[in-house]
Design a protein around this motif. Structure first.
Motif, mmCIF file in Angstrom:
data_model
loop_
_atom_site.group_PDB
_atom_site.id
_atom_site.type_symbol
_atom_site.label_atom_id
_atom_site.label_comp_id
_atom_site.label_asym_id
_atom_site.label_seq_id
_atom_site.Cartn_x
_atom_site.Cartn_y
_atom_site.Cartn_z
ATOM 1 N N LYS B 72 17.260 16.685 31.257
ATOM 2 C CA LYS B 72 17.821 17.292 30.058
ATOM 3 C C LYS B 72 17.039 18.528 29.642
ATOM 4 C CE LYS B 72 18.538 17.489 25.397
ATOM 5 N NZ LYS B 72 17.788 17.598 24.160
ATOM 6 N N ALA B 267 16.184 5.862 33.478
ATOM 7 C CA ALA B 267 17.442 5.430 32.864
ATOM 8 C C ALA B 267 17.703 6.146 31.545
ATOM 9 C CB ALA B 267 17.408 3.920 32.652
ATOM 10 N N VAL B 268 16.726 6.146 30.642
ATOM 11 C CA VAL B 268 16.942 6.803 29.342
ATOM 12 C C VAL B 268 17.117 8.298 29.501
ATOM 13 C CG1 VAL B 268 16.064 5.372 27.508
ATOM 14 C CG2 VAL B 268 14.447 6.543 28.973
ATOM 15 N N GLU B 269 16.389 8.872 30.474
ATOM 16 C CA GLU B 269 16.496 10.316 30.653
ATOM 17 C C GLU B 269 17.874 10.714 31.141
ATOM 18 O OE1 GLU B 269 13.056 11.291 32.913
ATOM 19 O OE2 GLU B 269 11.905 11.713 31.108
ATOM 20 N N ARG B 270 18.410 9.901 32.037
ATOM 21 C CA ARG B 270 19.753 10.193 32.534
ATOM 22 C C ARG B 270 20.753 10.140 31.374
ATOM 23 N NH1 ARG B 270 20.206 6.550 37.123
ATOM 24 N NH2 ARG B 270 18.636 7.856 38.083
ATOM 25 N N GLU B 271 20.540 9.154 30.532
ATOM 26 C CA GLU B 271 21.420 8.988 29.368
ATOM 27 C C GLU B 271 21.325 10.204 28.437
ATOM 28 O OE1 GLU B 271 21.106 5.861 25.951
ATOM 29 O OE2 GLU B 271 20.917 4.887 27.910
ATOM 30 N N ALA B 272 20.084 10.646 28.196
ATOM 31 C CA ALA B 272 19.869 11.792 27.312
ATOM 32 C C ALA B 272 20.539 13.035 27.879
ATOM 33 C CB ALA B 272 18.378 12.036 27.133
ATOM 34 N N GLU B 273 20.416 13.175 29.190
ATOM 35 C CA GLU B 273 20.982 14.346 29.835
ATOM 36 C C GLU B 273 22.498 14.328 29.735
ATOM 37 O OE1 GLU B 273 20.015 14.763 34.050
ATOM 38 O OE2 GLU B 273 21.975 15.749 34.118
ATOM 39 N N LYS B 274 23.059 13.143 29.922
ATOM 40 C CA LYS B 274 24.512 13.015 29.872
ATOM 41 C C LYS B 274 25.002 13.348 28.466
ATOM 42 C CE LYS B 274 27.961 9.581 30.843
ATOM 43 N NZ LYS B 274 28.130 8.135 30.783
ATOM 44 N N ARG B 275 24.287 12.812 27.494
ATOM 45 C CA ARG B 275 24.681 13.045 26.115
ATOM 46 C C ARG B 275 24.624 14.536 25.790
ATOM 47 N NH1 ARG B 275 21.107 10.027 23.966
ATOM 48 N NH2 ARG B 275 22.112 8.010 24.114
ATOM 49 N N GLU B 278 27.379 16.507 27.513
ATOM 50 C CA GLU B 278 28.644 16.288 26.814
ATOM 51 C C GLU B 278 28.709 17.133 25.549
ATOM 52 O OE1 GLU B 278 28.930 12.069 26.367
ATOM 53 O OE2 GLU B 278 29.616 11.873 28.449
#
Lengths: 501, 317
Positions: B72, B267-275, B278
């Motif tokens: 991210k 895992a959390v970093e991937r989520e942050a990046e996706k968010r 978006e």
């Protein structure tokens, strides 16, 4: 002064401080202890006997005139109380919250011999908070001198030293490696114990004294201590960089991904605001079952942060018993109220991995107390065959720190055998003009001790620079002025500094 | 509060994912030595990310970093860090400088992004009079950067690409084999790149007992030895990369441990990046007016909208 008070005439019960309900607060980061109201403070101030011995003053590492400021509270002269406090203590709001009063001023309070001691810390906090609310600042008349002073580290030791040197008229610059000033007060102590706006208010007071703060500056690597003295024109430098370098247990499983130091957990959560992830970018490891190893103040902070981050179960694992726990009594009590489960006389022997690089549990052994060791505390010894496993997915080590190596790597400062900076009784280090204090000299200690060291170093620094210490004659509380000549302390080393080009 | 800004004075895009930022910091340019790193913060809400110093220019007073947009923060930096904008925080130089030894013949291996930080070391060896062989590895020819800069500075250059589209086909370890075959008296190898590459390099030289230094880049917070997040196992001992490193003897580093620890926040970093990606899309759909909320420094809105969306592929475009 009011009528002579006696132990029978004062309010018998210590005035309680309103606190957030344990259930509610374990889910938020708002301050747990809400502070005294005006009525609370007035009532509690009446409990001080104004005894002639004043043991509390000697119990305080910086020697605050405690009966003096309490007397002002009883007179409803809060500004007066603030003036007395700030004579000796720059940061009353902070110290009122984080000092271990029960072993210092309150521990020697005469009232405490038969009743509960006067709540000195709470009163101090009341005055400090009132000052912030009212916007009071005590800016003394400062006569600038030609001296430039550098302070390395913006934690409590550095802040205290900076304040004294600025008041003495020096041009003071404080360097901080992080992007925000405050040191351990910012990265270490959580908001629910010491809100960041309180720290910022105290830092702003320093700025009003003319102190400059330079963040993002790693002294040692960006420039060295020697360069500060030789090239950058600093006449004296104070090193208060803290202890740093967390200790790991050195047991199997130490490097698993679910194992981290309390420093890391707290820094991510407090300074980097990981608790507000993803609004802030820094992530923080989450655990359902969290085990914190250690029972100092940092350990208590870690347990309570873990709870607030949403852990279902938080354990505190300590190899000695509750009596030996180094944390402030109030912190242990608060953690207990919030639901932290304490396992005394328990020592970890291995961290168990889940096969995916993470943690599935911890293996511990039961301990019993043997003979007293060097620290005077009874040494814990393992009970053979008492190992047991329990489930946990996050392990936090809060078992102390070692000396931060950066100063030793980058300067010629002499270190002691543990790697801390070696100083003489005046806190002067081995390089002329350099002074050191706080955790980087003593190893991990408390905020007020670091502040005491910062002030002590400031006194030596003034003597070294040949600045008359205006504080000295007035500190002579017997009023005779003994030891001073025309208001100048006779012990003061007053000499002209010659700089060789 | 109390944070000065660090102005970006130059930027170069090597590929869709790799970019160079040159930041003004005269004091740091004076102090920096090969092998050291900085920690930067993009904005007040940002995380602190360690980046190895790829170059420093004492005259211009600048520090150069080469960054790969992988998460991210690095993707957001790719979008927002234009010339004239500034970083919120930058601290350094951190870590112990690489010891530029008196070896007479040295191999400097850079893989992917590691090509950048190997450069100041290579220059250091050259300046101290060594015969320097550079081995640079990239996935394909589109990702190659600084080839000329290296050629100007080293005695021999072996360029490797995975698909053979530039230089020799193969990994950097194949390049090491070539170098070892051609030169019998190599005294030292320095390797910087992804952990898996550095591990392979260390293995390639272990039998010949050639001193092999690697530069590790684990997860860090403060970079001053305070958090212990960057601990690595070296010769069975726990070391902190930020203050005890970042350079260690490659034959002693426990790379498996290092690689496992790098996965801590995947895992959390991937989520942050996706968010984040978006929200970027949302901003684009809503139009330029919404951009006022985002701190973009001096990057003009039109510039921003012209940037390719790096997530097109990942999102199934």
């Amino acid at each position: 002064m009011a009528k002579k008070k006696t132990i029978r005439s004062i309010p018998q019960e210590r005035t309680p401080m309103r606190e957030q309900d344990p259930q509610a607060r374990a889910k938020n980061f708002q301050e747990v202890a809400c502070g005294y109201s005006l009525e609370d403070a007035l009532r509690e101030s009446e409990r001080c006997l104004m005894c002639p011995d004043e043991p509390c003053i000697s119990g305080c590492p910086v020697g605050i005139n405690i009966p003096g400021f309490i007397l002002k509270i009883t007179e409803k002269n809060f500004r007066g109380a603030y003036d007395i406090l700030t004579d000796t203590n720059l940061l009353p709001s902070i110290c009122g919250r984080v000092c271990p009063q029960e072993t210092q001023c309150e521990g020697v309070c005469i009232v405490g011999e038969s009743l509960e001691a006067v709540a000195i810390g709470r009163l101090e906090r009341f005055v400090g908070d009132t000052a912030i609310k009212e916007g009071w600042v005590n800016i003394p008349y400062i006569e600038p001198n030609r001296f430039k002073v550098g302070i390395v580290g913006s934690g409590p030791a550095g802040m205290a030293c900076a304040a004294d040197m600025a008041k003495a008229g020096c041009d003071v610059t404080v360097y901080e490696a992080f992007h925000q000033a405050g040191g351990v007060l910012k990265y270490g102590i959580p908001d629910f114990r010491l809100p960041n706006d309180v720290i910022d208010a105290e830092i702003n007071n320093l700025k009003k004294l003319g102190v400059k703060f330079e963040c993002n500056t790693l002294v040692g690597r960006l420039f060295t201590i020697e360069q500060m003295i030789d090239e950058m024109g600093f006449h004296a430098v104070f090193v208060g960089v803290g202890a740093g370098y967390p200790t790991m247990l050195g047991i199997p499983g130490d490097s698993l991904n679910g194992v981290l130091s309390a420093n890391e957990l707290l820094t991510r959560c407090n300074l980097m605001r990981a608790k507000e992830f993803p609004n802030y970018d820094t992530p923080v490891p989450m655990g359902r079952r969290v085990a914190v190893v250690g029972a100092g103040n940092t350990a208590m902070d870690a347990t309570r942060v873990a709870l607030r981050l949403g852990a279902e179960k938080v354990y505190c694992i300590y190899r000695r018993s509750r009596t030996e726990a180094p944390a402030r009594a109030e912190e242990v009590h608060h953690a207990e109220q919030e639901g932290v489960e304490f396992h005394w006389l328990t020592n970890p022997v291995a961290i168990l991995d889940d096969g995916k690089g993470g943690v599935r549990g911890m293996r511990c052994i039961r301990m019993e107390l043997g003979e007293p060791d060097d620290s005077g505390r009874r040494r814990p010894v393992p009970i053979a065959g008492s190992e047991f496993d329990f489930e946990a997915d996050l392990i936090v080590y809060a078992i102390g720190t070692n000396a931060n190596p950066i100063m030793g790597q980058t300067s010629k400062l002499k270190l002691n055998k543990w790697g801390y900076i070696g100083v003489d009784e005046n806190l002067a280090a081995s390089v002329a003009g350099v002074f050191a204090g706080g955790d980087i000299v003593t190893g991990a200690a408390t905020v007020i001790e670091a502040m005491g060291a910062g002030r002590k170093a400031a006194r030596s620094m003034k003597a070294y620079l040949g600045i008359r210490d205006a504080g000295l004659p007035y500190l002579n509380r017997d009023g005779t002025g003994a030891g001073t000549l025309f208001g100048i302390n006779t012990k003061e080393r007053n000499f002209a500094r010659v700089r060789v080009a | 509060m109390e944070t000065s800004n660090f102005e970006i004075v130059a930027r170069e895009d090597f590929s869709d994912v790799t970019y160079l930022l040159e930041v003004r910091h005269p004091l740091m340019a004076k102090a920096a030595k090969p092998g050291q790193f900085v920690i930067v913060m993009l904005n007040e809400h940002g995380e602190r990310i360690p980046l190895t110093i790829a170059d420093f220019d004492r005259k211009k007073g600048t520090i150069t970093m080469v960054i790969q947009a992988v998460g991210k923060t690095t993707k957001q930096m790719q979008q927002e860090c234009q010339v004239g904008t500034a970083l919120y925080g930058m601290v350094g130089p951190m870590g112990i400088p690489s010891p530029v030894s008196h070896a007479k013949k040295v191999v400097c291996v850079g893989g992917g992004l590691g090509v950048a930080p190997i450069y100041p070391q290579l220059r250091g060896f050259k300046e101290s009079g060594a015969y320097v062989i550079a081995i640079l590895g990239f996935r394909n020819k589109d990702l190659v950067f600084w080839e000329d800069k290296f050629r100007a500075c080293c005695d021999d250059l072996i360029l490797c690409t995975n698909d053979g589209s530039a230089g020799m086909k193969g990994m950097v370890t194949d390049g090491i084999k070539v170098a070892l075959a051609g030169h019998s008296n190599i005294e030292e190898v320095v390797a910087i790149g992804p952990p898996v590459m550095m591990k392979a390099c260390a293995e390639a030289t272990r039998a010949a007992k050639i001193r092999t230094m690697v530069s590790v880049n684990p997860i860090m917070v403060d970079g001053t030895g305070m958090c212990g997040g960057c601990r690595v196992k070296v010769g069975g001992q726990v070391k902190f990369a930020c203050v005890d490193g970042p350079d260690f003897d490659g034959h002693l580093v426990d790379f498996d441990d290092l690689m496992s620890r790098l996965q801590r926040f995947t895992a959390v970093e991937r989520e942050a990046e996706k968010r984040w990606s978006e929200s970027c899309r949302m901003t684009k759909q809503i139009g330029p007016s919404a951009l006022h909320d985002v701190s973009l420094g001096r990057a003009t809105q039109s510039e921003l909208l012209e940037l390719p969306d790096p997530f097109e592929d990942a999102m199934g475009g």
